[in-house]
Design a protein around this motif. Structure first.
Motif, PDB file in Angstrom:
ATOM      1  N   ARG A 134      89.546  90.841-115.002  1.00 56.81           N
ATOM      2  CA  ARG A 134      89.823  90.366-113.733  1.00 56.81           C
ATOM      3  C   ARG A 134      89.655  91.292-112.512  1.00 56.81           C
ATOM      4  O   ARG A 134      90.092  91.302-111.407  1.00 56.81           O
TER       5      ARG A 134
ATOM      6  N   SER B 220      85.006  85.478-115.484  1.00 57.98           N
ATOM      7  CA  SER B 220      85.189  84.923-114.432  1.00 57.98           C
ATOM      8  C   SER B 220      84.570  83.604-114.124  1.00 57.98           C
ATOM      9  O   SER B 220      84.784  82.730-113.678  1.00 57.98           O
TER      10      SER B 220
ATOM     11  N   GLN C 154      85.946  81.265-116.501  1.00 61.01           N
ATOM     12  CA  GLN C 154      87.074  80.633-115.734  1.00 61.01           C
ATOM     13  C   GLN C 154      86.819  79.500-114.729  1.00 61.01           C
ATOM     14  O   GLN C 154      87.398  78.445-114.800  1.00 61.01           O
TER      15      GLN C 154
ATOM     16  N   ARG D 185      85.778  76.506-116.405  1.00 57.47           N
ATOM     17  CA  ARG D 185      86.802  75.595-117.098  1.00 57.47           C
ATOM     18  C   ARG D 185      87.546  74.863-115.729  1.00 57.47           C
ATOM     19  O   ARG D 185      88.285  73.817-115.997  1.00 57.47           O
ATOM     20  N   GLU D 186      87.819  75.824-114.786  1.00 56.78           N
ATOM     21  CA  GLU D 186      88.611  75.068-113.559  1.00 56.78           C
ATOM     22  C   GLU D 186      87.631  73.841-113.062  1.00 56.78           C
ATOM     23  O   GLU D 186      88.603  72.871-112.846  1.00 56.78           O
TER      24      GLU D 186
ATOM     25  N   ARG E  37      95.161  77.387-109.375  1.00 59.84           N
ATOM     26  CA  ARG E  37      94.177  76.908-110.361  1.00 59.84           C
ATOM     27  C   ARG E  37      94.834  76.109-111.470  1.00 59.84           C
ATOM     28  O   ARG E  37      96.009  76.118-111.257  1.00 59.84           O
TER      29      ARG E  37
ATOM     30  N   SER F   1      94.803  75.724-114.483  1.00 63.05           N
ATOM     31  CA  SER F   1      95.265  76.333-115.706  1.00 63.05           C
ATOM     32  C   SER F   1      96.720  77.167-115.335  1.00 63.05           C
ATOM     33  O   SER F   1      97.543  77.086-116.315  1.00 63.05           O
TER      34      SER F   1
ATOM     35  N   TYR G 109      95.212  85.364-122.119  1.00 62.01           N
ATOM     36  CA  TYR G 109      94.518  84.497-121.163  1.00 62.01           C
ATOM     37  C   TYR G 109      93.787  84.723-120.132  1.00 62.01           C
ATOM     38  O   TYR G 109      93.107  84.073-119.520  1.00 62.01           O
TER      39      TYR G 109
ATOM     40  N   HIS H 215      94.808  85.927-117.066  1.00 64.63           N
ATOM     41  CA  HIS H 215      95.122  85.667-115.797  1.00 64.63           C
ATOM     42  C   HIS H 215      95.293  87.045-115.026  1.00 64.63           C
ATOM     43  O   HIS H 215      95.311  87.976-115.481  1.00 64.63           O
TER      44      HIS H 215
END
Lengths: 219, 191
Positions: free
Chosen positions: A18, B6, B9, B12-13, B79, B81, B150, B152
């Motif tokens: 991230r 990313s 993600q 997925r989003e 998000r 999630s 996860y 995050h």
């Protein structure tokens, strides 16, 4: 915060993917010259890999989902307005989530709309002479002119009145009559024209999990 | 499971968003699909946390029950999630506390150090790390799961756990420090 502490803090987000922007380059430059941070990076990667390891057992979500869906359907039944579910209504008073608020109001409003629709349908279909107050699936729907396209539909047993209103409004339909003894509703286009009763209207109803059956017909 | 990139993600989003819109319209099949996705994401972590599948399932079903009821209220402030993980976090705390402290209270780490063999294979290292994590306070342990398991971001974890971002950083810092105290080998891993 000194440079080293800042680097340690950023390592977490490098390890989990991230970290972005200028901090990526800054951290890489710091890692080049800092063996402590390189060891910390290795330690954090080991933590990530340990947490991210696949389980050795497989979980079967379908059975769990079935249990949840049964609970949701139970909740829906309990959310029926008192007129339809007097015994449930008493229990509902003790239930914090479903006791009041928009669900109840929506259900009551939907009930009123449906009663009005059914009342209207019965009024339109009131025969001059005495006739049996029941119809079979194949009986001609009262108030629907001969030849007008209709849809015969059966809703899921557990569907709420608000759902029926929602389904009908979404498809541009209204109840002409029903439910029959078999639970069949005869539906017509809201504006009385044939246009909305297209194959796509039928397909839309069939795709709705709250509709168990939908077929075109004509009277 | 590896923390998703990313790009993954975002994909997925997008998928979650499509499903949630259908769920908000009462689509049972979309809800089943969303359920399977989040069951997969939550089950492993919650079984590890609670040590019992039936407790994990209770938390998952409580979480997705809220999702079913509130899908129409989701306004995209985060998000999807993050939103669902936040619900799961609160349900997990509530369930664990209702079932007694022994499930989530940390075991004191004073005078207790896990000693692993010098030559640890990766799998063994993983086992030791997971064992050591059991010793951490719940909030620290969850912070590790959200960050490393996860993927995050710090801000997302803060939203899930309903705390300031600095609290997340502090929890992660102390969690790693305690893991190092329990597993001295962790500090000696070759870069």
């Amino acid at each position: 915060m000194n440079e080293h502490a800042r680097a340690v803090e950023l390592l977490t987000w490098k390890v989990n993917g991230r970290l972005a922007g200028a901090e990526v380059d800054w951290l890489e430059a710091h890692l080049e010259g800092c063996s402590d941070c390189r060891r910390e990076l290795a330690a954090q990667r080991a933590i990530r890999d340990a947490i991210a390891r696949e389980p050795t057992v497989e979980f079967a979500p379908q059975a769990s989902f079935n249990r949840l869906w049964a609970r949701i359907e139970q909740d829906s039944r309990e959310a029926l307005p008192p007129a339809l579910a007097p015994t449930v209504a008493a229990r509902r008073g003790r239930r914090r989530h479903w006791a009041a608020g928009r669900w109840t109001r929506a259900a009551l409003a939907a009930q009123a709309v449906l009663i009005a629709l059914l009342g209207g349908a019965l009024w339109r279909g009131a025969p001059e002479s005495r006739a049996p107050d029941y119809r079979t699936v194949t009986d001609e729907a009262p108030g629907v002119p001969a030849g007008q396209p209709v849809i015969k539909a059966i809703f899921d047993d557990r569907v709420r009145l608000g759902d029926v209103q929602d389904i009908l409004a979404g498809a541009g339909l209204a109840v002409a009559s029903g439910p029959s003894a078999a639970g069949v509703y005869t539906l017509v286009a809201v504006d009385g024209k044939a246009a909305p009763l297209t194959p796509s209207t039928i397909a839309r109803l069939r795709a709705d999990p709250r509709v168990r059956f939908a077929e075109a017909g004509a009277r | 499971m590896v923390a998703p990139s990313s790009q993954q993600q975002q994909s997925r989003e997008d998928s979650d968003r499509r499903l949630l819109q259908l769920v908000a319209a009462g689509d049972r099949e979309a809800f089943r699909e969303l359920y399977v996705v989040y069951h997969r994401r939550l089950a492993r972590f919650l079984v590890r946390l609670t040590r019992r599948y039936e407790v994990a399932e209770e938390i998952i079903n409580d979480t997705l029950w809220v999702v079913w009821r509130k899908a129409g209220d989701f306004r995209g402030e985060s998000r999807i999630s993050t939103w669902i993980m936040g619900i799961a976090y609160r349900r997990a705390l509530k369930t664990l506390r209702a079932r007694g402290h022994q499930l989530y209270e940390a075991v004191p780490i004073e005078n207790e150090t896990l000693v692993a063999p010098d030559e640890m294979a990766d799998a063994e290292t993983g086992e030791w790390i997971l064992s050591a994590m059991q010793q951490l306070p719940l909030e620290q342990r969850l912070s590790l799961e959200y960050a490393y398991g996860y993927g995050h971001s710090c801000e997302e974890i803060a939203k899930i756990m309903d705390c300031p971002a600095n609290t997340v950083k502090t929890r992660l810092f102390h969690a790693r420090a305690k893991l190092r105290a329990l597993l001295p080998q962790l500090a000696g891993l070759e870069p």
